[in-house]
Design a protein around this motif. Structure first.
Motif, PDB file in Angstrom:
ATOM      1  N   PRO A 185      61.214  39.607  88.482  1.00  0.00           N
ATOM      2  CA  PRO A 185      60.031  38.854  88.038  1.00  0.00           C
ATOM      3  C   PRO A 185      59.219  38.420  89.256  1.00  0.00           C
ATOM      4  CG  PRO A 185      62.018  38.077  86.930  1.00  0.00           C
ATOM      5  CD  PRO A 185      62.477  38.986  88.027  1.00  0.00           C
ATOM      6  N   SER A 186      57.922  38.542  89.167  1.00  0.00           N
ATOM      7  CA  SER A 186      57.061  38.179  90.296  1.00  0.00           C
ATOM      8  C   SER A 186      56.876  36.662  90.370  1.00  0.00           C
ATOM      9  CB  SER A 186      55.696  38.848  90.162  1.00  0.00           C
ATOM     10  OG  SER A 186      54.837  38.464  91.216  1.00  0.00           O
ATOM     11  N   LYS A 187      56.694  36.181  91.589  1.00  0.00           N
ATOM     12  CA  LYS A 187      56.411  34.758  91.812  1.00  0.00           C
ATOM     13  C   LYS A 187      54.926  34.513  92.070  1.00  0.00           C
ATOM     14  CE  LYS A 187      61.008  33.752  93.709  1.00  0.00           C
ATOM     15  NZ  LYS A 187      61.762  33.228  94.876  1.00  0.00           N
ATOM     16  N   THR A 188      54.160  35.588  92.156  1.00  0.00           N
ATOM     17  CA  THR A 188      52.727  35.469  92.399  1.00  0.00           C
ATOM     18  C   THR A 188      51.966  36.465  91.534  1.00  0.00           C
ATOM     19  OG1 THR A 188      52.756  37.098  94.196  1.00  0.00           O
ATOM     20  CG2 THR A 188      53.110  34.802  94.810  1.00  0.00           C
ATOM     21  N   ALA A 189      50.687  36.169  91.332  1.00  0.00           N
ATOM     22  CA  ALA A 189      49.812  37.122  90.650  1.00  0.00           C
ATOM     23  C   ALA A 189      49.347  38.161  91.669  1.00  0.00           C
ATOM     24  CB  ALA A 189      48.617  36.399  90.049  1.00  0.00           C
ATOM     25  N   ILE A 190      48.830  39.281  91.196  1.00  0.00           N
ATOM     26  CA  ILE A 190      48.416  40.340  92.116  1.00  0.00           C
ATOM     27  C   ILE A 190      47.297  39.852  93.036  1.00  0.00           C
ATOM     28  CG2 ILE A 190      47.284  42.591  92.260  1.00  0.00           C
ATOM     29  CD1 ILE A 190      48.877  43.506  89.919  1.00  0.00           C
ATOM     30  N   LEU A 191      46.177  39.495  92.466  1.00  0.00           N
ATOM     31  CA  LEU A 191      45.072  38.968  93.256  1.00  0.00           C
ATOM     32  C   LEU A 191      44.216  38.100  92.344  1.00  0.00           C
ATOM     33  CD1 LEU A 191      43.571  41.768  95.568  1.00  0.00           C
ATOM     34  CD2 LEU A 191      44.585  39.603  96.259  1.00  0.00           C
ATOM     35  N   PRO A 192      43.945  36.865  92.743  1.00  0.00           N
ATOM     36  CA  PRO A 192      43.050  36.052  91.929  1.00  0.00           C
ATOM     37  C   PRO A 192      41.623  36.570  92.029  1.00  0.00           C
ATOM     38  CG  PRO A 192      43.569  34.928  93.969  1.00  0.00           C
ATOM     39  CD  PRO A 192      44.428  36.156  93.929  1.00  0.00           C
ATOM     40  N   VAL A 193      40.908  36.527  90.936  1.00  0.00           N
ATOM     41  CA  VAL A 193      39.510  36.958  90.936  1.00  0.00           C
ATOM     42  C   VAL A 193      38.674  35.911  91.652  1.00  0.00           C
ATOM     43  CG1 VAL A 193      37.540  37.534  89.481  1.00  0.00           C
ATOM     44  CG2 VAL A 193      39.832  38.202  88.784  1.00  0.00           C
ATOM     45  N   ALA A 247      46.873  27.390  84.423  1.00  0.00           N
ATOM     46  CA  ALA A 247      47.516  27.992  83.246  1.00  0.00           C
ATOM     47  C   ALA A 247      47.266  29.498  83.203  1.00  0.00           C
ATOM     48  CB  ALA A 247      46.982  27.331  81.966  1.00  0.00           C
ATOM     49  N   GLU A 248      46.038  29.924  83.554  1.00  0.00           N
ATOM     50  CA  GLU A 248      45.737  31.359  83.573  1.00  0.00           C
ATOM     51  C   GLU A 248      46.553  32.069  84.647  1.00  0.00           C
ATOM     52  OE1 GLU A 248      41.574  31.746  84.123  1.00  0.00           O
ATOM     53  OE2 GLU A 248      41.049  30.938  82.151  1.00  0.00           O
ATOM     54  N   ARG A 249      46.692  31.422  85.814  1.00  0.00           N
ATOM     55  CA  ARG A 249      47.462  32.046  86.893  1.00  0.00           C
ATOM     56  C   ARG A 249      48.931  32.165  86.509  1.00  0.00           C
ATOM     57  NH1 ARG A 249      45.733  29.027  90.444  1.00  0.00           N
ATOM     58  NH2 ARG A 249      47.419  27.502  90.628  1.00  0.00           N
ATOM     59  N   GLU A 250      49.474  31.127  85.876  1.00  0.00           N
ATOM     60  CA  GLU A 250      50.875  31.164  85.462  1.00  0.00           C
ATOM     61  C   GLU A 250      51.106  32.234  84.399  1.00  0.00           C
ATOM     62  OE1 GLU A 250      51.635  27.195  84.255  1.00  0.00           O
ATOM     63  OE2 GLU A 250      51.863  26.419  86.307  1.00  0.00           O
ATOM     64  N   ASP A 251      50.132  32.413  83.509  1.00  0.00           N
ATOM     65  CA  ASP A 251      50.250  33.467  82.490  1.00  0.00           C
ATOM     66  C   ASP A 251      50.250  34.842  83.148  1.00  0.00           C
ATOM     67  OD1 ASP A 251      50.002  34.572  79.675  1.00  0.00           O
ATOM     68  OD2 ASP A 251      48.145  35.327  80.565  1.00  0.00           O
ATOM     69  N   SER A 252      49.377  35.019  84.159  1.00  0.00           N
ATOM     70  CA  SER A 252      49.329  36.294  84.869  1.00  0.00           C
ATOM     71  C   SER A 252      50.644  36.572  85.595  1.00  0.00           C
ATOM     72  CB  SER A 252      48.166  36.288  85.869  1.00  0.00           C
ATOM     73  OG  SER A 252      48.113  37.503  86.590  1.00  0.00           O
ATOM     74  N   ILE A 253      51.243  35.536  86.169  1.00  0.00           N
ATOM     75  CA  ILE A 253      52.517  35.704  86.882  1.00  0.00           C
ATOM     76  C   ILE A 253      53.620  36.134  85.921  1.00  0.00           C
ATOM     77  CG2 ILE A 253      54.331  34.464  88.144  1.00  0.00           C
ATOM     78  CD1 ILE A 253      52.118  32.797  89.435  1.00  0.00           C
ATOM     79  N   ARG A 254      53.635  35.534  84.741  1.00  0.00           N
ATOM     80  CA  ARG A 254      54.668  35.893  83.757  1.00  0.00           C
ATOM     81  C   ARG A 254      54.544  37.348  83.306  1.00  0.00           C
ATOM     82  NH1 ARG A 254      53.633  30.555  81.841  1.00  0.00           N
ATOM     83  NH2 ARG A 254      52.119  31.382  80.344  1.00  0.00           N
ATOM     84  N   ARG A 255      53.351  37.911  83.436  1.00  0.00           N
ATOM     85  CA  ARG A 255      53.132  39.306  83.018  1.00  0.00           C
ATOM     86  C   ARG A 255      53.249  40.291  84.181  1.00  0.00           C
ATOM     87  NH1 ARG A 255      48.301  40.031  82.111  1.00  0.00           N
ATOM     88  NH2 ARG A 255      47.287  37.998  82.371  1.00  0.00           N
ATOM     89  N   THR A 256      53.732  39.812  85.341  1.00  0.00           N
ATOM     90  CA  THR A 256      53.777  40.647  86.546  1.00  0.00           C
ATOM     91  C   THR A 256      55.214  40.790  87.053  1.00  0.00           C
ATOM     92  OG1 THR A 256      51.565  39.859  87.158  1.00  0.00           O
ATOM     93  CG2 THR A 256      52.870  40.900  88.888  1.00  0.00           C
ATOM     94  N   VAL A 257      55.545  41.985  87.531  1.00  0.00           N
ATOM     95  CA  VAL A 257      56.859  42.216  88.139  1.00  0.00           C
ATOM     96  C   VAL A 257      56.668  42.612  89.598  1.00  0.00           C
ATOM     97  CG1 VAL A 257      57.990  42.855  85.994  1.00  0.00           C
ATOM     98  CG2 VAL A 257      56.888  44.634  87.388  1.00  0.00           C
ATOM     99  N   TYR A 258      57.719  42.364  90.367  1.00  0.00           N
ATOM    100  CA  TYR A 258      57.730  42.674  91.797  1.00  0.00           C
ATOM    101  C   TYR A 258      58.694  43.837  92.014  1.00  0.00           C
ATOM    102  CZ  TYR A 258      59.018  42.126  96.753  1.00  0.00           C
ATOM    103  OH  TYR A 258      59.293  42.328  98.076  1.00  0.00           O
ATOM    104  N   SER A 304      40.544  19.056  84.622  1.00  0.00           N
ATOM    105  CA  SER A 304      40.640  19.937  83.455  1.00  0.00           C
ATOM    106  C   SER A 304      40.451  21.397  83.870  1.00  0.00           C
ATOM    107  CB  SER A 304      39.577  19.547  82.424  1.00  0.00           C
ATOM    108  OG  SER A 304      39.612  20.422  81.319  1.00  0.00           O
ATOM    109  N   ASN A 305      39.464  21.655  84.748  1.00  0.00           N
ATOM    110  CA  ASN A 305      39.243  23.025  85.220  1.00  0.00           C
ATOM    111  C   ASN A 305      40.431  23.524  86.033  1.00  0.00           C
ATOM    112  OD1 ASN A 305      36.721  23.071  84.028  1.00  0.00           O
ATOM    113  ND2 ASN A 305      35.651  22.413  85.876  1.00  0.00           N
ATOM    114  N   ASP A 306      40.994  22.642  86.852  1.00  0.00           N
ATOM    115  CA  ASP A 306      42.157  23.021  87.660  1.00  0.00           C
ATOM    116  C   ASP A 306      43.337  23.383  86.767  1.00  0.00           C
ATOM    117  OD1 ASP A 306      40.720  22.613  89.939  1.00  0.00           O
ATOM    118  OD2 ASP A 306      41.523  20.616  90.341  1.00  0.00           O
ATOM    119  N   ARG A 307      43.543  22.571  85.709  1.00  0.00           N
ATOM    120  CA  ARG A 307      44.649  22.859  84.785  1.00  0.00           C
ATOM    121  C   ARG A 307      44.440  24.198  84.093  1.00  0.00           C
ATOM    122  NH1 ARG A 307      44.416  17.200  83.649  1.00  0.00           N
ATOM    123  NH2 ARG A 307      43.030  17.618  81.887  1.00  0.00           N
TER     124      ARG A 307
END
Length: 303
Positions: A190-198, A110-121, A103-106
């Motif tokens: 569109p970016s394929k990765t988030a900037i940096l995970p916390v 989900a948070e990482r995928e949301d961040s990726i959708r809001r990021t451009v390269y 559950s924590n992994d999911r």
């Protein structure tokens, strides 16, 4: 000849009698318990370690069941049930822990995928383009949460990641592809990765820390000449009382960052409107924080 035959018959009879005696002795000994008290030397009994008590999870074996009696079978069944019950509880705990981890992994995924959708390269940036300038240009598409230029600072083929507060800003930013920044037209994808995970150890863990995060904002592009007291005064005059503040910087980056915690969540919400306002000589960028200000930081009021 008769005497010889009689002697052979007598010897055979004695052999049969001897074998019968041996068999009788074997049968007798097989019925004895070698672990019985009378067969254990007193010296061995004194030196043997005391028996350990069975733990709650230890399997129970019934020695009466060896004889095949009904009582033994009943006790053996009870022991087997006790053992199976403990095994079931252990397996149940494992399943629960595994379920929580999944559950924590999911949730993190989900948070990482949301961040990726809001990021451009953004690629093909020349060395004259700074993070501050790039963020200002893309701020016309939406609120910029973070901007990170990567690659050799002296290369003409640097690239950047820009994260927006929502997906609409990232989609609008795609229209800036082909715009000349510095000397070259840039590509925006569109970016394929988030900037940096916390780092997970910095994320809020308790309800108090989660509440602190709601009252905290993350500020970037702060002029290096601006003091901690000046940052505090800037936000208190516009948004409300600041309870805790941490101003960070180094000799590598040309600007500083800060985490500002307000007394009330309303102050943090109002501070988001300060993004783009001049603090010192530069426009500050303000976004919601993902981490609380660490308690070890001194209270504001000192430079």
């Amino acid at each position: 000849m008769a005497a010889v035959a009689e002697g052979s018959a007598s010897a055979a009879a004695k052999e049969v009698e001897y074998q019968a005696g041996v068999q009788k002795l074997v049968d007798l000994l097989s019925k004895l318990n070698p672990a019985a008290k009378e067969f254990v030397p007193s010296s061995a009994a004194a030196s043997s370690p005391p028996k350990k008590a069975l733990s709650a999870d230890a399997p129970v074996f019934d020695y009466h069941s060896i004889g095949g009696g009904n009582g033994g079978a009943k006790d053996s069944a009870i022991g087997a049930g006790f053992y199976a019950g403990n095994q079931h509880r252990r397996r149940g705990n494992v399943y629960i822990n595994q379920g929580r981890r999944r559950s924590n992994d999911r949730s993190r995924r989900a948070e990482r995928e949301d961040s990726i959708r809001r990021t451009v390269y953004v690629s093909e940036l020349d060395h004259t383009v700074t993070e501050e300038r790039l963020a200002d240009i893309f701020a016309t598409c939406g609120q910029v949460v973070d901007c990170r230029i990567c690659g050799d600072p002296h290369s003409v083929l640097r690239f950047a990641f820009i994260e927006f507060s929502d997906e609409e800003g990232a989609k609008t930013a795609l229209n800036l592809g082909g715009t000349i920044f510095g000397f070259y037209p840039v590509r925006v994808l569109p970016s394929k990765t988030a900037i940096l995970p916390v780092n997970p150890k910095f994320l809020p863990r308790t309800e108090d820390e989660k509440e602190m995060v709601m009252r905290t904002v993350y500020c970037t592009n702060i002029d290096k000449m601006v003091t901690q007291l000046a940052v505090k005064t800037f936000f208190e005059e516009l948004c409300g009382e600041v309870s805790r503040l941490r101003l960070l910087g180094d000799n590598v980056h040309s600007t500083r960052i800060a985490f500002v915690e307000f007394v009330h969540a309303e102050g943090a919400i109002m501070s988001l409107n300060c993004s783009g306002m001049i603090l010192g000589t530069l426009p500050v960028r303000v976004s919601p924080s993902k981490t609380p200000v660490k308690p070890r930081v001194n209270r504001v009021g000192s430079n």
